[in-house]
Motif scaffolding. Structure first.
Motif, PDB file in Angstrom:
ATOM      1  N   CYS A  20       0.829  -1.207   0.000  1.00 53.22           N
ATOM      2  CA  CYS A  20       0.000   0.000   0.000  1.00 53.22           C
ATOM      3  C   CYS A  20       0.861   1.255   0.000  1.00 53.22           C
ATOM      4  CB  CYS A  20      -0.935   0.011   1.196  1.00 53.22           C
ATOM      5  SG  CYS A  20      -0.127   0.096   2.798  1.00 53.22           S
ATOM      6  N   ASP A  21       0.252   2.320  -0.480  1.00 54.17           N
ATOM      7  CA  ASP A  21       0.868   3.646  -0.407  1.00 54.17           C
ATOM      8  C   ASP A  21       0.419   4.380   0.846  1.00 54.17           C
ATOM      9  OD1 ASP A  21       2.177   3.467  -2.949  1.00 54.17           O
ATOM     10  OD2 ASP A  21       0.222   3.791  -3.891  1.00 54.17           O
ATOM     11  N   LEU A  22      -0.805   4.064   1.264  1.00 59.56           N
ATOM     12  CA  LEU A  22      -1.395   4.732   2.417  1.00 59.56           C
ATOM     13  C   LEU A  22      -2.212   3.713   3.199  1.00 59.56           C
ATOM     14  CD1 LEU A  22      -2.110   7.343   3.990  1.00 59.56           C
ATOM     15  CD2 LEU A  22      -3.984   7.677   2.361  1.00 59.56           C
ATOM     16  N   LEU A  23      -1.941   3.618   4.482  1.00 59.32           N
ATOM     17  CA  LEU A  23      -2.645   2.687   5.357  1.00 59.32           C
ATOM     18  C   LEU A  23      -3.507   3.487   6.320  1.00 59.32           C
ATOM     19  CD1 LEU A  23      -2.915  -0.307   6.355  1.00 59.32           C
ATOM     20  CD2 LEU A  23      -1.083   0.234   7.979  1.00 59.32           C
ATOM     21  N   PHE A  24      -4.788   3.179   6.352  1.00 56.47           N
ATOM     22  CA  PHE A  24      -5.685   3.780   7.341  1.00 56.47           C
ATOM     23  C   PHE A  24      -5.749   2.827   8.533  1.00 56.47           C
ATOM     24  CE2 PHE A  24      -6.923   5.998   3.551  1.00 56.47           C
ATOM     25  CZ  PHE A  24      -7.237   7.269   3.991  1.00 56.47           C
ATOM     26  N   THR A  26       7.768  -4.756  13.611  1.00 55.04           N
ATOM     27  CA  THR A  26       9.041  -5.421  13.316  1.00 55.04           C
ATOM     28  C   THR A  26       9.423  -5.377  11.853  1.00 55.04           C
ATOM     29  OG1 THR A  26       7.861  -7.509  13.099  1.00 55.04           O
ATOM     30  CG2 THR A  26       8.783  -6.989  15.270  1.00 55.04           C
ATOM     31  N   MET A  27       8.688  -4.658  11.039  1.00 59.45           N
ATOM     32  CA  MET A  27       9.033  -4.558   9.620  1.00 59.45           C
ATOM     33  C   MET A  27       9.405  -3.122   9.294  1.00 59.45           C
ATOM     34  SD  MET A  27       6.365  -3.008   9.858  1.00 59.45           S
ATOM     35  CE  MET A  27       4.718  -2.604   9.556  1.00 59.45           C
ATOM     36  N   ALA A  28       9.957  -2.919   8.143  1.00 52.93           N
ATOM     37  CA  ALA A  28      10.242  -1.563   7.692  1.00 52.93           C
ATOM     38  C   ALA A  28       8.911  -0.961   7.243  1.00 52.93           C
ATOM     39  CB  ALA A  28      11.240  -1.586   6.536  1.00 52.93           C
ATOM     40  N   PHE A  29       8.397  -0.035   8.011  1.00 59.66           N
ATOM     41  CA  PHE A  29       7.085   0.552   7.736  1.00 59.66           C
ATOM     42  C   PHE A  29       7.277   1.647   6.703  1.00 59.66           C
ATOM     43  CE2 PHE A  29       2.965   2.355   8.612  1.00 59.66           C
ATOM     44  CZ  PHE A  29       2.229   1.251   8.990  1.00 59.66           C
ATOM     45  N   GLU A  30       7.131   1.273   5.436  1.00 60.31           N
ATOM     46  CA  GLU A  30       7.476   2.184   4.345  1.00 60.31           C
ATOM     47  C   GLU A  30       6.299   2.961   3.775  1.00 60.31           C
ATOM     48  OE1 GLU A  30       9.622  -0.099   1.489  1.00 60.31           O
ATOM     49  OE2 GLU A  30      11.205  -0.582   2.911  1.00 60.31           O
ATOM     50  N   CYS A  31       5.102   2.673   4.207  1.00 57.15           N
ATOM     51  CA  CYS A  31       3.963   3.411   3.661  1.00 57.15           C
ATOM     52  C   CYS A  31       3.507   4.481   4.656  1.00 57.15           C
ATOM     53  CB  CYS A  31       2.811   2.470   3.324  1.00 57.15           C
ATOM     54  SG  CYS A  31       2.041   1.705   4.757  1.00 57.15           S
ATOM     55  N   ASP A  32       2.819   5.473   4.113  1.00 59.52           N
ATOM     56  CA  ASP A  32       2.221   6.495   4.975  1.00 59.52           C
ATOM     57  C   ASP A  32       1.004   5.893   5.666  1.00 59.52           C
ATOM     58  OD1 ASP A  32       4.020   8.498   4.244  1.00 59.52           O
ATOM     59  OD2 ASP A  32       2.817   9.085   2.510  1.00 59.52           O
ATOM     60  N   TYR A  33       0.606   6.501   6.759  1.00 62.40           N
ATOM     61  CA  TYR A  33      -0.587   6.023   7.455  1.00 62.40           C
ATOM     62  C   TYR A  33      -1.387   7.206   7.980  1.00 62.40           C
ATOM     63  CZ  TYR A  33       1.604   6.919  11.985  1.00 62.40           C
ATOM     64  OH  TYR A  33       2.193   7.513  13.059  1.00 62.40           O
ATOM     65  N   ILE A  34      -2.680   6.976   8.103  1.00 64.01           N
ATOM     66  CA  ILE A  34      -3.593   7.965   8.669  1.00 64.01           C
ATOM     67  C   ILE A  34      -4.469   7.246   9.687  1.00 64.01           C
ATOM     68  CG2 ILE A  34      -5.584   9.461   8.192  1.00 64.01           C
ATOM     69  CD1 ILE A  34      -4.352  10.093   5.483  1.00 64.01           C
ATOM     70  N   PRO A  35      -4.540   7.772  10.904  1.00 61.14           N
ATOM     71  CA  PRO A  35      -5.422   7.161  11.906  1.00 61.14           C
ATOM     72  C   PRO A  35      -6.880   7.568  11.678  1.00 61.14           C
ATOM     73  CG  PRO A  35      -4.266   9.021  12.865  1.00 61.14           C
ATOM     74  CD  PRO A  35      -3.747   8.864  11.459  1.00 61.14           C
ATOM     75  N   ILE A  36      -7.773   6.637  11.938  1.00 64.86           N
ATOM     76  CA  ILE A  36      -9.210   6.911  11.939  1.00 64.86           C
ATOM     77  C   ILE A  36      -9.679   6.620  13.361  1.00 64.86           C
ATOM     78  CG2 ILE A  36     -11.468   6.282  11.024  1.00 64.86           C
ATOM     79  CD1 ILE A  36     -10.101   5.282   8.513  1.00 64.86           C
ATOM     80  N   ILE A  37     -10.106   7.666  14.063  1.00 64.12           N
ATOM     81  CA  ILE A  37     -10.446   7.499  15.476  1.00 64.12           C
ATOM     82  C   ILE A  37     -11.795   8.167  15.768  1.00 64.12           C
ATOM     83  CG2 ILE A  37      -9.666   7.823  17.855  1.00 64.12           C
ATOM     84  CD1 ILE A  37      -6.805   8.121  16.701  1.00 64.12           C
ATOM     85  N   GLN A  73     -13.634  15.528  11.144  1.00 72.01           N
ATOM     86  CA  GLN A  73     -12.833  16.701  10.768  1.00 72.01           C
ATOM     87  C   GLN A  73     -11.344  16.403  10.897  1.00 72.01           C
ATOM     88  OE1 GLN A  73     -14.322  19.862  13.266  1.00 72.01           O
ATOM     89  NE2 GLN A  73     -16.309  19.888  12.241  1.00 72.01           N
ATOM     90  N   ALA A  74     -10.969  15.690  11.962  1.00 72.50           N
ATOM     91  CA  ALA A  74      -9.561  15.324  12.153  1.00 72.50           C
ATOM     92  C   ALA A  74      -9.104  14.389  11.041  1.00 72.50           C
ATOM     93  CB  ALA A  74      -9.367  14.663  13.518  1.00 72.50           C
ATOM     94  N   LEU A  75      -9.937  13.421  10.680  1.00 77.37           N
ATOM     95  CA  LEU A  75      -9.608  12.510   9.583  1.00 77.37           C
ATOM     96  C   LEU A  75      -9.478  13.274   8.277  1.00 77.37           C
ATOM     97  CD1 LEU A  75      -9.268   9.733   8.222  1.00 77.37           C
ATOM     98  CD2 LEU A  75     -11.779   9.541   8.220  1.00 77.37           C
ATOM     99  N   GLU A  76     -10.424  14.153   7.996  1.00 76.15           N
ATOM    100  CA  GLU A  76     -10.375  14.928   6.754  1.00 76.15           C
ATOM    101  C   GLU A  76      -9.123  15.800   6.701  1.00 76.15           C
ATOM    102  OE1 GLU A  76     -13.098  18.000   4.095  1.00 76.15           O
ATOM    103  OE2 GLU A  76     -13.818  17.388   6.072  1.00 76.15           O
TER     104      GLU A  76
END
Length: 192
Positions: A47-51, A76-87, A178-181
């Motif tokens: 993935c390019d982006l992980l939610f 334990t892996m190389a976390f190479e994709c961007d991520y966005i939290p959904i809370i 709003q925070a997610l957006e």
């Protein structure tokens, strides 16, 4: 349940490329921690982006953000994709309380006439139990009675609700959305 909401938000926010979202199905994988689940998801799904979804519930947004940040660092892996939290403030189910038609459709009674008392949008984040509220609305919308109502399992129908909603714009009133957006728009501006 979040895939239609995420896809809508990415399109609404102006992602300039085709979107091919996929839910990381980790059923059958007995992960002991959030970092294990994240590592497994990234290992199985390029993935390019992980939610990363975590209901705030009693923890609060800041605690969940910290939990996600720690899990990312410990993975334990190389976390190479961007991520966005959904809370979501309480539970994701609060985000599904925006469409009477979608609830009726999910309950397999889209032409039902029984009144549904959906909570006011401005109150969604303060509901004490959005899941039970949604389940109750599904039961009511089904218009089943007696044994058929007792056999009706609303949790089996919830996932159908976001598939019917074509505009999640009303969620923009919620602070958690709003925070997610904001996070999505920030990621778009960094990435494109």
């Amino acid at each position: 349940m979040l895939m239609p909401i995420i896809n809508w938000l990415l399109v609404y926010s102006g992602v300039p490329v085709a979107i091919q979202g996929e839910w990381a199905d980790l059923s059958g994988y007995s992960a002991k921690s959030l970092e294990d689940r994240l590592a497994r998801a990234v290992d199985l799904y390029d993935c390019d982006l992980l939610f990363i979804h975590r209901d705030a519930e009693a923890q609060g947004r800041e605690d969940r953000l910290s939990e996600i940040s720690v899990a990312i660092r410990r993975a334990t892996m190389a976390f190479e994709c961007d991520y966005i939290p959904i809370i979501p403030i309480r539970m994701t189910e609060a985000w599904l309380l925006i469409s009477e038609y979608a609830i009726r459709y999910a309950a397999e009674n889209q032409n039902g006439t029984v009144p549904l008392a959906l909570p006011n949008l401005s109150r969604l984040e303060s509901l004490s139990d959005p899941k039970e509220c949604l389940y109750g609305l599904l039961r009511t919308a089904s218009q089943k009675t007696g044994r058929r109502l007792r056999e009706f399992k609303p949790q089996r129908f919830v996932h159908r609700i976001p598939d019917v909603i074509d505009d999640f714009f009303p969620l923009r009133i919620l602070s958690s959305f709003q925070a997610l957006e904001s996070d999505v728009r920030e990621w778009i501006s960094r990435s494109y």
